[in-house]
Design a protein around this motif. Structure first.
Motif, PDB file in Angstrom:
ATOM      1  N   SER A 264       0.817  -1.219   0.000  1.00 15.63           N
ATOM      2  CA  SER A 264       0.000   0.000   0.000  1.00 15.63           C
ATOM      3  C   SER A 264       0.848   1.265   0.000  1.00 15.63           C
ATOM      4  O   SER A 264       0.395   2.318  -0.448  1.00 15.63           O
ATOM      5  CB  SER A 264      -0.930   0.006   1.215  1.00 15.63           C
ATOM      6  OG  SER A 264      -0.206   0.210   2.427  1.00 15.63           O
ATOM      7  N   ALA A 265       2.082   1.171   0.501  1.00 18.30           N
ATOM      8  CA  ALA A 265       2.964   2.342   0.568  1.00 18.30           C
ATOM      9  C   ALA A 265       3.922   2.435  -0.612  1.00 18.30           C
ATOM     10  O   ALA A 265       4.641   3.428  -0.762  1.00 18.30           O
ATOM     11  CB  ALA A 265       3.774   2.317   1.861  1.00 18.30           C
ATOM     12  N   LEU A 266       3.946   1.417  -1.475  1.00 14.78           N
ATOM     13  CA  LEU A 266       4.860   1.389  -2.623  1.00 14.78           C
ATOM     14  C   LEU A 266       4.468   2.450  -3.650  1.00 14.78           C
ATOM     15  O   LEU A 266       3.294   2.800  -3.787  1.00 14.78           O
ATOM     16  CB  LEU A 266       4.807   0.003  -3.269  1.00 14.78           C
ATOM     17  CG  LEU A 266       5.801  -0.315  -4.385  1.00 14.78           C
ATOM     18  CD1 LEU A 266       7.219  -0.337  -3.839  1.00 14.78           C
ATOM     19  CD2 LEU A 266       5.455  -1.663  -5.024  1.00 14.78           C
ATOM     20  N   ARG A 267       5.457   2.986  -4.370  1.00 11.33           N
ATOM     21  CA  ARG A 267       5.191   3.951  -5.431  1.00 11.33           C
ATOM     22  C   ARG A 267       6.016   3.591  -6.666  1.00 11.33           C
ATOM     23  O   ARG A 267       7.057   2.927  -6.577  1.00 11.33           O
ATOM     24  CB  ARG A 267       5.506   5.374  -4.969  1.00 11.33           C
ATOM     25  CG  ARG A 267       4.582   5.910  -3.883  1.00 11.33           C
ATOM     26  CD  ARG A 267       3.138   5.997  -4.356  1.00 11.33           C
ATOM     27  NE  ARG A 267       2.231   6.487  -3.310  1.00 11.33           N
ATOM     28  CZ  ARG A 267       1.553   5.710  -2.489  1.00 11.33           C
ATOM     29  NH1 ARG A 267       1.664   4.395  -2.563  1.00 11.33           N
ATOM     30  NH2 ARG A 267       0.738   6.236  -1.586  1.00 11.33           N
ATOM     31  N   LEU A 268       5.564   4.056  -7.821  1.00 14.76           N
ATOM     32  CA  LEU A 268       6.201   3.694  -9.091  1.00 14.76           C
ATOM     33  C   LEU A 268       7.654   4.149  -9.154  1.00 14.76           C
ATOM     34  O   LEU A 268       8.495   3.495  -9.789  1.00 14.76           O
ATOM     35  CB  LEU A 268       5.413   4.287 -10.260  1.00 14.76           C
ATOM     36  CG  LEU A 268       3.952   3.829 -10.399  1.00 14.76           C
ATOM     37  CD1 LEU A 268       3.281   4.561 -11.556  1.00 14.76           C
ATOM     38  CD2 LEU A 268       3.873   2.327 -10.609  1.00 14.76           C
ATOM     39  N   ASN A 269       7.980   5.272  -8.515  1.00 22.70           N
ATOM     40  CA  ASN A 269       9.354   5.789  -8.585  1.00 22.70           C
ATOM     41  C   ASN A 269      10.354   4.909  -7.831  1.00 22.70           C
ATOM     42  O   ASN A 269      11.564   5.091  -7.961  1.00 22.70           O
ATOM     43  CB  ASN A 269       9.421   7.215  -8.048  1.00 22.70           C
ATOM     44  CG  ASN A 269       9.042   7.314  -6.581  1.00 22.70           C
ATOM     45  OD1 ASN A 269       7.848   7.299  -6.250  1.00 22.70           O
ATOM     46  ND2 ASN A 269      10.021   7.430  -5.712  1.00 22.70           N
ATOM     47  N   GLU A 270       9.875   3.940  -7.052  1.00 25.64           N
ATOM     48  CA  GLU A 270      10.767   3.038  -6.329  1.00 25.64           C
ATOM     49  C   GLU A 270      11.238   1.865  -7.183  1.00 25.64           C
ATOM     50  O   GLU A 270      12.100   1.091  -6.759  1.00 25.64           O
ATOM     51  CB  GLU A 270      10.065   2.511  -5.071  1.00 25.64           C
ATOM     52  CG  GLU A 270       9.693   3.582  -4.063  1.00 25.64           C
ATOM     53  CD  GLU A 270       8.969   3.003  -2.863  1.00 25.64           C
ATOM     54  OE1 GLU A 270       9.526   2.072  -2.237  1.00 25.64           O
ATOM     55  OE2 GLU A 270       7.852   3.455  -2.557  1.00 25.64           O
ATOM     56  N   ILE A 271      10.681   1.713  -8.381  1.00 24.69           N
ATOM     57  CA  ILE A 271      11.043   0.582  -9.238  1.00 24.69           C
ATOM     58  C   ILE A 271      12.466   0.748  -9.748  1.00 24.69           C
ATOM     59  O   ILE A 271      12.816   1.764 -10.332  1.00 24.69           O
ATOM     60  CB  ILE A 271      10.070   0.478 -10.433  1.00 24.69           C
ATOM     61  CG1 ILE A 271       8.644   0.211  -9.948  1.00 24.69           C
ATOM     62  CG2 ILE A 271      10.516  -0.615 -11.398  1.00 24.69           C
ATOM     63  CD1 ILE A 271       7.619   0.236 -11.061  1.00 24.69           C
TER      64      ILE A 271
END
Length: 329
Positions: A264-271
């Motif tokens: 739920s806290a993940l974001r696309l910029n972390e890929i």
């Protein structure tokens, strides 16, 4: 069968990718051609058959701004009197003080006109011993632009440049990146004139380092952004999930932390990267495996495999499976 503009555009872009060409036709012909492509070329996208075998999803449209690209912070550095770029090589002083325009021109020549941001990797400055040391690496980002029929997504090119011990350029790696800058979950009433006009042009240059990697296919980028964002958004809401969620370590043990809270806290910029590992696809299924946390300590990196469908705007996430490692140093 009802065909909307996004579906016809996706079909055309799929043909264009296979033929490595671009179709420039009026919108009415795009719609007709898209209808034909969806009906006659199922092998192009593997999505022309009826989807079966998965439970239905109660779709709730996420707020696209939750997944918008974010600004990259970089401190301003005062240029000392008398500084001038080094001749015929690139040193730490240039990394700190040289203007973006001059630095990009020396590195990329005519391509420098496309560059809007330079990541000078300030977090690694502590590893230099003097201003005459050769630069280790630097990353440049191009102007965001619309690409194909992926409404709300902007595309850039990322130039990662490494240097040899004498300060000369050793290698240049160029790869596409994508960022959410508009309503990617919108299903109709698209304002294509605005999107192909000002949307990407007005993106702050500092957003570009947060763009996520995927293949050179804008359709893959769109599918990944939609499916992963849907999974993230639903994990952050109350109630049971409409998709299967699992997590295990590389040794096969169940994960200790709350994986739903993590998703739920993940974001696309972390890929960090995207591939097709663990993606033996069923017909009409989209599948991606993303790597996150490559340079983090603790239960990282994580490999997240997401399966689902985006066929005909009927977006559904089928499953999210996480395999995590553990890094101590």
């Amino acid at each position: 069968m009802e065909i909307d503009e996004r579906s016809s555009n996706n079909a055309i872009d799929c043909i264009a990718e296979r033929w490595q060409t671009s179709l420039m036709v009026p919108s009415i012909f795009r719609l007709l051609l898209g209808t034909m492509a969806v009906c006659l070329l199922p092998s192009c996208s593997n999505k022309a058959e009826e989807i079966t075998g998965h439970r239905s999803s109660n779709y709730v449209e996420p707020n696209w701004e939750k997944f918008r690209s974010i600004s990259f912070e970089q401190n301003e550095v005062e240029v000392p009197d008398g500084y001038a770029p080094a001749a015929d090589r690139f040193i730490f002083a240039d990394l700190k003080y040289e203007s973006n325009e001059s630095f990009a021109r020396r590195l990329l020549g005519a391509l420098s006109s496309r560059i809007v941001f330079i990541d000078r990797q300030q977090h690694r400055w502590k590893y230099y011993q003097s201003e005459n040391d050769p630069i280790h690496s630097v990353t440049l980002f191009s102007q965001p632009e619309p690409w194909g029929s992926a409404f709300g997504l902007c595309r850039i090119e990322r130039y990662e440049i490494s240097f040899s011990s004498d300060g000369s350029v050793e290698s240049v790696d160029v790869s596409p990146r994508y960022g959410v800058e508009g309503p990617i979950f919108q299903k109709d009433n698209f304002d294509w004139d605005n999107f192909r006009g000002s949307t990407c042009e007005e993106v702050p240059s500092a957003h570009t380092p947060s763009y996520f990697p995927v293949s050179d296919s804008v359709l893959d980028a769109q599918d990944l952004a939609i499916l992963l964002s849907l999974a993230i958004d639903q994990a952050g809401r109350d109630g049971p999930l409409d998709y299967d969620l699992s997590c295990r370590s590389f040794s096969g043990e169940e994960c200790e932390e709350g994986i739903r809270q993590y998703i739920s806290a993940l974001r696309l910029n972390e890929i960090n990267s995207v591939n097709k590992l663990n993606c033996e696809r069923a017909p009409n299924e989209d599948c991606f495996t993303v790597t996150v946390g490559e340079h983090q300590l603790g239960p990282y990196p994580k490999l997240i495999t997401i399966r689902g469908t985006t066929y005909m705007n009927d977006w559904q996430v089928y499953s999210v499976s996480v395999v995590e490692s553990f890094t101590v140093s």
